[in-house]
Design a protein around this motif. Structure first.
Motif: not given
Length: 318
Positions: A30-33, A109-113
């Motif tokens: 969610x906030x890192x990789x 990295x792709x996310x739903x906004x």
């Protein structure tokens, strides 16, 4: 804090956890990789890999491991529709006399906004002003206006992306305009202040006549985006941009409430409706209304003064 913002965020194309691309494993959270690169070239030194500006968190003879937050390493953040992406580059720096070739590999990295993304991300980094239940914002942006600027230093001739907005809440739909903007070397405008005019004459981007400055197409009526070409004024000093923000009735445009920039091929153009560009004809003379209106508030809108800065314009590359 990012973890709170992104609690419940969904991975899209990188859903579920781990992406394998040749010698790279990518785990987007969610906030890192976490990125693990397994090097197939026997003579390569894994310590020479970089993820953006970051050194490996750990490495062995064959692997370079990065465990980093999106706030670090110069990740680029972009919002497109309902998708948010963080992008960076994994690079290998070889020495000049080395036969091991450098490489560069994209990391995405792709996310739903999340629906509440806009105010949580932007409010802390914008100058904010409240008036009569309206909240105004003005701030420096990155090059594509997808997030806050990473630096307040701009080389001469580069673009200074500026976004201003008004939070309408339960108010009727409003059109945000920049009535006036000047650059100065002081956080307050004083009679002795040296100034550089940017927008004058009730919404005329006069700087666009001698530069590539322009208003960008609107994303919505309550925001205005300005690409301001860095100008030769107070080079190397702190610069403050003083503006009057106008929240106005979209149906009430006239030659004193408008956003006009100069097109080298067509002359003055109205941002919101080029077919109505005659409203900009006064930009080379004096733009005056035919009737009196309140200069602060009234049935048509509200004017708010705002200051952006400090920023610095440099002679060469920053």
């Amino acid at each position: 804090m990012m973890a709170f913002f992104w609690q419940g965020a969904l991975l899209l194309s990188l859903a579920a956890a781990t992406l394998v691309h040749a010698d790279m494993k990518l785990d987007c959270r969610t906030d890192s990789v976490t990125l693990v690169w397994t090097e197939s070239r026997s003579q390569a030194d894994p310590s020479l890999f970089r993820l953006g500006s970051c050194f490996p968190t750990s490495f062995t003879d064959r692997e370079a491991v990065f465990n980093v937050d999106f706030n670090d390493c110069n990740f680029r953040r972009m919002v497109t529709g309902d998708q948010l992406t963080y992008t960076n580059d994994l690079t290998y720096f070889s020495f000049p006399d080395s036969h091991i070739l450098p490489i560069s590999h994209p990391v995405v990295c792709a996310y739903e906004r999340p629906k509440d993304w806009y105010p949580m991300i932007y409010d802390p980094v914008f100058n904010t002003y409240g008036q009569e239940a309206l909240v105004f914002h003005i701030g420096l942006m990155n090059g594509d206006f997808s997030g806050p600027a990473e630096s307040t230093s701009f080389p001469l001739g580069s673009f200074i992306p500026i976004m201003a907005s008004v939070a309408q809440k339960s108010h009727q739909p409003l059109l945000l305009l920049l009535e006036e903007c000047v650059a100065a070397t002081t956080p307050e405008l004083l009679p002795e202040s040296s100034i550089y005019p940017i927008i004058t004459n009730k919404g005329c981007l006069v700087d666009s006549k001698t530069s590539r400055s322009k208003f960008e197409p609107r994303q919505n009526s309550s925001e205005i985006h300005l690409s301001l070409q860095a100008f030769r004024f107070a080079l190397g000093e702190e610069v403050f941009i003083h503006c009057k923000l106008v929240a106005w009735d979209p149906a009430g445009l006239d030659n004193t409430k408008k956003a006009c920039h100069y097109n080298k091929d067509h002359g003055w153009e109205l941002l919101d409706n080029p077919a109505d560009s005659t409203l900009c004809d006064c930009c080379d003379s004096s733009c005056r209304s035919r009737w009196m209106r309140s200069t602060v508030s009234g049935t048509h809108g509200i004017i708010q003064k705002a200051v952006l800065g400090p920023l610095t314009i440099t002679e060469g590359d920053s």
